[in-house]
Design a protein around this motif. Structure first.
Motif, PDB file in Angstrom:
ATOM      1  N   ILE A   1     -12.338  -1.351   7.249  1.00 18.89           N
ATOM      2  CA  ILE A   1     -11.823  -2.508   6.425  1.00 18.89           C
ATOM      3  C   ILE A   1     -11.274  -2.223   5.086  1.00 18.89           C
ATOM      4  CG2 ILE A   1     -12.883  -4.343   8.144  1.00 18.89           C
ATOM      5  CD1 ILE A   1     -15.108  -4.455   5.979  1.00 18.89           C
TER       6      ILE A   1
ATOM      7  N   TYR B   1     -10.022  -2.403   1.255  1.00 19.69           N
ATOM      8  CA  TYR B   1     -10.384  -3.192   0.040  1.00 19.69           C
ATOM      9  C   TYR B   1      -9.238  -3.743  -0.348  1.00 19.69           C
ATOM     10  CZ  TYR B   1     -14.493  -0.251  -1.216  1.00 19.69           C
ATOM     11  OH  TYR B   1     -15.635   0.335  -1.078  1.00 19.69           O
TER      12      TYR B   1
ATOM     13  N   HIS C   1      -0.640   0.562   1.851  1.00 23.34           N
ATOM     14  CA  HIS C   1       0.282   1.639   1.519  1.00 23.34           C
ATOM     15  C   HIS C   1       0.429   2.380   2.872  1.00 23.34           C
ATOM     16  CE1 HIS C   1      -2.572   4.547   0.665  1.00 23.34           C
ATOM     17  NE2 HIS C   1      -3.150   3.766  -0.186  1.00 23.34           N
TER      18      HIS C   1
ATOM     19  N   HIS D   1      -3.121   3.186   4.498  1.00 23.82           N
ATOM     20  CA  HIS D   1      -3.572   2.283   5.467  1.00 23.82           C
ATOM     21  C   HIS D   1      -2.773   2.136   6.722  1.00 23.82           C
ATOM     22  CE1 HIS D   1      -4.266   1.028   0.949  1.00 23.82           C
ATOM     23  NE2 HIS D   1      -5.467   1.248   1.635  1.00 23.82           N
TER      24      HIS D   1
ATOM     25  N   THR E   1      -3.629   4.936   9.225  1.00 19.57           N
ATOM     26  CA  THR E   1      -4.822   4.765  10.184  1.00 19.57           C
ATOM     27  C   THR E   1      -4.673   3.624  11.124  1.00 19.57           C
ATOM     28  OG1 THR E   1      -5.825   5.107   8.174  1.00 19.57           O
ATOM     29  CG2 THR E   1      -7.434   4.331  10.168  1.00 19.57           C
TER      30      THR E   1
ATOM     31  N   ASP F   1     -11.933  -5.638   3.203  1.00 14.27           N
ATOM     32  CA  ASP F   1     -13.442  -5.603   2.670  1.00 14.27           C
ATOM     33  C   ASP F   1     -13.302  -6.452   1.216  1.00 14.27           C
ATOM     34  OD1 ASP F   1     -15.868  -4.570   1.665  1.00 14.27           O
ATOM     35  OD2 ASP F   1     -15.264  -2.563   1.669  1.00 14.27           O
TER      36      ASP F   1
ATOM     37  N   ALA G   1     -10.315   7.876   7.132  1.00  7.90           N
ATOM     38  CA  ALA G   1     -10.083   9.102   6.621  1.00  7.90           C
ATOM     39  C   ALA G   1     -11.213   9.811   6.123  1.00  7.90           C
ATOM     40  CB  ALA G   1      -8.868   8.971   5.708  1.00  7.90           C
TER      41      ALA G   1
ATOM     42  N   ASP H   1     -12.112  10.392   3.095  1.00 10.75           N
ATOM     43  CA  ASP H   1     -12.776   9.827   1.876  1.00 10.75           C
ATOM     44  C   ASP H   1     -13.966   9.089   2.086  1.00 10.75           C
ATOM     45  OD1 ASP H   1     -10.996   7.984   3.497  1.00 10.75           O
ATOM     46  OD2 ASP H   1     -10.354   6.852   1.603  1.00 10.75           O
ATOM     47  N   ILE H   2     -14.170   8.483   3.357  1.00  7.96           N
ATOM     48  CA  ILE H   2     -15.031   7.440   3.373  1.00  7.96           C
ATOM     49  C   ILE H   2     -16.184   8.158   4.783  1.00  7.96           C
ATOM     50  CG2 ILE H   2     -14.439   5.628   2.702  1.00  7.96           C
ATOM     51  CD1 ILE H   2     -13.410   4.639   5.131  1.00  7.96           C
TER      52      ILE H   2
ATOM     53  N   HIS I   1      -9.398  11.566   9.874  1.00  5.17           N
ATOM     54  CA  HIS I   1      -8.161  12.120   9.598  1.00  5.17           C
ATOM     55  C   HIS I   1      -8.207  12.606   8.209  1.00  5.17           C
ATOM     56  CE1 HIS I   1      -6.288   8.620   7.796  1.00  5.17           C
ATOM     57  NE2 HIS I   1      -6.786   7.809   8.932  1.00  5.17           N
TER      58      HIS I   1
ATOM     59  N   TRP J   1      -2.460  11.438   3.546  1.00  3.09           N
ATOM     60  CA  TRP J   1      -0.964  11.750   3.230  1.00  3.09           C
ATOM     61  C   TRP J   1      -0.932  11.915   1.944  1.00  3.09           C
ATOM     62  CZ3 TRP J   1       2.776  11.946   6.512  1.00  3.09           C
ATOM     63  CH2 TRP J   1       2.746  11.649   7.722  1.00  3.09           C
TER      64      TRP J   1
ATOM     65  N   MET K   1      -2.182  10.366  -1.804  1.00  3.87           N
ATOM     66  CA  MET K   1      -1.486   9.035  -1.904  1.00  3.87           C
ATOM     67  C   MET K   1      -2.709   7.992  -2.268  1.00  3.87           C
ATOM     68  SD  MET K   1       1.219   7.319   0.582  1.00  3.87           S
ATOM     69  CE  MET K   1       2.286   8.630   0.708  1.00  3.87           C
TER      70      MET K   1
ATOM     71  N   LYS L   1      -3.748   4.044  -4.356  1.00  5.75           N
ATOM     72  CA  LYS L   1      -3.376   3.144  -5.223  1.00  5.75           C
ATOM     73  C   LYS L   1      -3.816   3.190  -6.597  1.00  5.75           C
ATOM     74  CE  LYS L   1      -7.720   1.313  -3.064  1.00  5.75           C
ATOM     75  NZ  LYS L   1      -7.930   0.740  -1.890  1.00  5.75           N
TER      76      LYS L   1
HETATM   77  O1  ME8 Z   1     -12.671   2.798   1.826  1.00  6.54           O
HETATM   78  N1  ME8 Z   1      -3.934   9.053   3.447  1.00  6.54           N
HETATM   79  O2  ME8 Z   1     -11.086   0.758   1.917  1.00  6.54           O
HETATM   80  P1  ME8 Z   1      -9.857   1.572   1.188  1.00  6.54           P
HETATM   81  C1  ME8 Z   1      -4.651   8.810   4.600  1.00  6.54           C
HETATM   82  N2  ME8 Z   1     -13.314  -0.619   2.261  1.00  6.54           N
HETATM   83  N3  ME8 Z   1      -5.365   7.594   5.063  1.00  6.54           N
HETATM   84  C2  ME8 Z   1      -5.429   6.970   3.746  1.00  6.54           C
HETATM   85  C3  ME8 Z   1      -5.088   7.203   2.580  1.00  6.54           C
HETATM   86  C4  ME8 Z   1      -4.490   8.276   2.500  1.00  6.54           C
HETATM   87  N4  ME8 Z   1      -3.756   8.829   1.087  1.00  6.54           N
HETATM   88  N5  ME8 Z   1      -5.166   6.342   1.657  1.00  6.54           N
HETATM   89  C5  ME8 Z   1      -6.021   5.282   2.138  1.00  6.54           C
HETATM   90  C6  ME8 Z   1     -12.490   1.610   1.902  1.00  6.54           C
HETATM   91  N6  ME8 Z   1      -6.222   5.645   3.627  1.00  6.54           N
HETATM   92  C7  ME8 Z   1     -13.409   0.560   2.448  1.00  6.54           C
HETATM   93  C8  ME8 Z   1     -13.710   0.919   3.948  1.00  6.54           C
HETATM   94  S1  ME8 Z   1     -15.057   0.313   6.214  1.00  6.54           S
HETATM   95  C9  ME8 Z   1     -16.389  -0.111   6.452  1.00  6.54           C
HETATM   96  C10 ME8 Z   1     -14.683   0.180   4.403  1.00  6.54           C
HETATM   97  C11 ME8 Z   1      -6.836   4.684   4.769  1.00  6.54           C
HETATM   98  O3  ME8 Z   1      -9.027   0.351   1.092  1.00  6.54           O
HETATM   99  C12 ME8 Z   1      -7.919   5.677   5.302  1.00  6.54           C
HETATM  100  O4  ME8 Z   1      -8.075   5.018   6.466  1.00  6.54           O
HETATM  101  O5  ME8 Z   1     -10.182   2.378   0.163  1.00  6.54           O
HETATM  102  C13 ME8 Z   1      -9.352   5.354   4.386  1.00  6.54           C
HETATM  103  O6  ME8 Z   1     -10.288   5.913   5.103  1.00  6.54           O
HETATM  104  C14 ME8 Z   1      -8.867   4.020   4.139  1.00  6.54           C
HETATM  105  O7  ME8 Z   1      -7.757   3.707   3.980  1.00  6.54           O
HETATM  106  C15 ME8 Z   1      -9.705   3.464   2.738  1.00  6.54           C
HETATM  107  O8  ME8 Z   1      -9.359   2.166   2.555  1.00  6.54           O
END
Ligand code: ME8
Length: 646
Positions: free
Chosen positions: A9, A11, A17, A20, A23, A48, A256, A258-259, A285, A288, A295, A297
């Motif tokens: 979910i 943020y 972008h 997101h 995925t 989230d 991805a 990161d989490i 995964h 990007w 990439m 925010k």
């Molecule tokens: O971490 N390349 O939310 P988030 C590939 N709220 N995928 C990417 C990416 C990139 N450069 N940037 C973002 C959170 N993503 C939490 C998650 S879940 C219970 C809570 C995608 O908005 C990818 O799926 O930071 C990554 O894991 C997710 O956005 C992180 O989204």
């Protein structure tokens, strides 16, 4: 069979972008693939909405947190239809039922002694919204957010994560598919080889109020990750909802890298504490990147899904992301890369196969699928390949190896294109004795198209719906929507009537205009010896903008002396000018008068057979039955000559 697939979910501290989008496209593609296999699927995404970062973003915008989260959450919700993404459930952590579930779970975990109160000091990264260990820092900074974490000391509630460490290790070791690709499984096991600390799951309301209050102490709100991860259960109506009973055992999470830690360590230990079965799989995964940098925010180097769809079309974007990224590894985004894939894979390979095969069917059998039965030739090439591709495609899709699945399909496309060249249907058509063979060749080609329509459907649903119509099948036909009924060879009914549809990938043709224009200009022509080939290259938007296209009215036309090919056209655009065009074999001068055509108005003049040509007329180049044809591009509707073409 049942599948429950989730995305993180997202943020709501910034707009969606490409990361997101990727995925969520993957989850949508996977859910469509499982539906193709006849499974019952639930696909969940959402937003989230609690925590420091969101509260801060709202303050920056001068809004209350609720006003702010409502706004950004709807931006996410509105993005998905643009990407042909169709989730079954969109969950928000500010939904009442989610907040109730989080409180119920906290109370349950607290009552059974897995939550305790303690003093804690540690290094807190605002970006990650969690305490980091010294080991995770690089040069004293959080590697993901490039900021030094703050030293925070406070009393808080802790979740006894350490209690479940061994159970988790045992589960990961016994289930090699629990976390994939393997490198992420190894990373998690390596992390778990050290003693696990307990997880701080509260924030004092003196510091943060934008969260779900702890049910047993309202001077604290819940840590955002403890709140967020529970969405995977609350979205199913845990604990009593019918969806929870049907889907939880089949849960597959997609994230991805990161989490990884929250999903591979916090979440499974929380699930174990609740006494529930663990989720089935975690698919991880890569990133990007833009110019080697993730990439994100916070860095601001993002591309927006809506703009990409506007520029390239939704199915091209879906295809590109799935084909370009090897699942698990990082990939780079650039407009050059997407245009290159569109030109070669979509317009040239798939688009050409579709248009050539259907055009030949129209020409030789009146668009009716012929009966291949009379052919005695031992010709099983396409059939055998198609069946092997089908198997490889299914395995790859099940393993989240989308690029492999697409590679397999493109092998079939490439062989089918060669099959046309080898079998020369235009030559067979000239010989009545060869009619049976011609019918078999044509049948095999449209059957390949049908199979492609079926298998590409999860990736390019819109294009496949059109392909199905073109093949004379209804969109819902089980031959193109179910693997069980369509996943074989020789299934397209003889006698089916093809329907005319527009080119599958018109945007790509637009982008090919420029190189084709250069080729005809007279100067470039000398360099390009290979006759009849359309030059396909990548041009920048600026280069494209530099081409001045105008509508022109043909007011006079006559042959150029001593040339069969060239016509001298006088056009109004709006001023009069002369353009020499190589269309003499296809048009008689008198039928051109009054025609509104498209011209390139800012080409350097060139002299052709002694006549100065001030520009160029655009025409579509077609190859049919081994013969070439040029068809002028015209404009319909009331347009003033000289209007610019945008
Ligand atoms: O971490 N390349 O939310 P988030 C590939 N709220 N995928 C990417 C990416 C990139 N450069 N940037 C973002 C959170 N993503 C939490 C998650 S879940 C219970 C809570 C995608 O908005 C990818 O799926 O930071 C990554 O894991 C997710 O956005 C992180 O989204």
């Amino acid at each position: 069979m049942t599948t429950y697939i989730t995305t993180p979910i997202y943020y709501v501290n910034a707009e969606p972008h490409l990361g997101h989008a990727y995925t969520t496209i993957v989850a949508d593609t996977y859910s469509r693939f499982r539906r193709l296999q006849g499974e019952k699927v639930r696909f969940q995404t959402g937003t989230d909405e609690h925590g420091d970062k969101i509260a801060e973003a709202a303050t920056r915008e001068g809004l209350s947190p609720k006003e702010y989260v409502d706004r950004i959450s709807s931006l996410f919700r509105e993005t998905w239809p643009l990407l042909s993404v169709v989730p079954d459930n969109f969950i928000r952590t500010t939904d009442g039922h989610h907040m109730d579930t989080v409180q119920k779970i906290l109370q349950q975990v607290y009552d059974q002694g897995d939550i305790y109160f303690d003093e804690y000091s540690g290094l807190y990264c605002k970006g990650c919204e969690r305490f980091l260990t010294e080991k995770e820092l690089v040069d004293g900074k959080c590697p993901d957010h490039q900021i030094e974490p703050a030293e925070i000391s406070e009393q808080n509630y802790f979740f006894r994560m350490s209690r479940y460490q061994q159970q988790l290790i045992d589960h990961i070791e016994a289930n090699p598919e629990f976390i994939t690709p393997e490198r992420y499984r190894n990373e998690v096991l390596s992390f778990l080889s050290e003693p696990l600390e307990d997880l701080c799951i509260s924030r004092p309301t003196s510091r943060l109020t934008w969260g779900i209050p702890l049910p047993f102490d309202d001077s604290f709100v819940t840590y955002v990750w403890f709140d967020a991860l529970i969405n995977y259960l609350s979205g199913l109506g845990y604990p009593d909802g019918p969806e929870f009973k049907s889907y939880w055992g089949e849960a597959e999470h997609l994230i991805a890298k990161d989490i990884l830690k929250p999903h591979a360590i916090y979440w499974p230990t929380m699930i174990l504490s609740l006494g529930l079965p663990l989720y089935k799989k975690l698919h991880v995964h890569g990133y990007w990147n833009m110019d080697e940098t993730k990439m994100s925010k916070s860095i601001g180097n993002v591309v927006r899904p809506a703009e990409l769809v506007e520029a390239y079309g939704v199915d091209c974007l879906r295809y590109f992301t799935l084909r370009e990224m090897s699942f698990g590894l990082d990939a780079s985004f650039s407009s050059e890369a997407i245009v290159a894939r569109m030109n070669s894979d979509l317009a040239n390979d798939l688009g050409n196969l579709y248009s050539r095969s259907t055009a030949m069917l129209v020409k030789y059998t009146g668009g009716v699928v012929p009966d291949p039965a009379a052919d005695q030739t031992a010709d099983t090439l396409l059939e055998e390949l198609a069946l092997s591709v089908l198997t490889r495609y299914q395995e790859a899709m099940e393993d989240f190896q989308f690029h492999r699945a697409l590679q397999a399909l493109w092998e079939l496309i490439s062989v089918a294109n060669k099959y046309i060249v080898i079998n020369e249907p235009w030559a067979l058509a000239k010989d009545p004795v060869q009619e049976g063979r011609l019918h078999a060749v044509l049948y095999n080609l449209v059957e390949v198209l049908r199979l492609l329509t079926l298998l590409l459907q999860p990736v390019m649903p819109g294009t496949c719906a059109r392909m199905a119509i073109g093949l004379g099948l209804e969109g819902e036909s089980p031959l193109v929507t179910r693997l069980e009924s369509g996943g074989g060879w020789g299934l397209l009914p003889v006698g089916t009537h093809l329907q005319k549809i527009d080119a599958l990938f018109p945007r790509v043709e637009q982008k090919q205009v420029k190189p084709a224009v250069q080729k005809e200009s007279g100067q470039k022509k000398k360099k390009q010896k290979s006759k009849g080939q359309v030059a396909v290259g990548v041009i920048s938007f600026e280069q494209f903008q530099a081409v001045e296209l105008r509508v022109a009215e043909i007011v006079a036309a006559e042959p150029v002396k001593k040339s069969d090919r060239l016509l001298k056209l006088t056009v109004k655009a709006p001023e009069e000018r002369v353009i020499v065009a190589g269309i003499g074999e296809y048009y008689r001068p008198q039928e051109l008068l009054g025609m509104l055509v498209l011209i390139v108005a800012n080409l350097e003049p060139v002299s052709l057979m002694g006549v100065e040509s001030q520009g160029m007329v655009l025409a579509a180049k077609m190859e049919e039955g081994g013969e070439q044809r040029l068809v002028l591009s015209t404009v319909s509707g009331p347009v003033t000559p000289g209007s610019r073409v945008a």
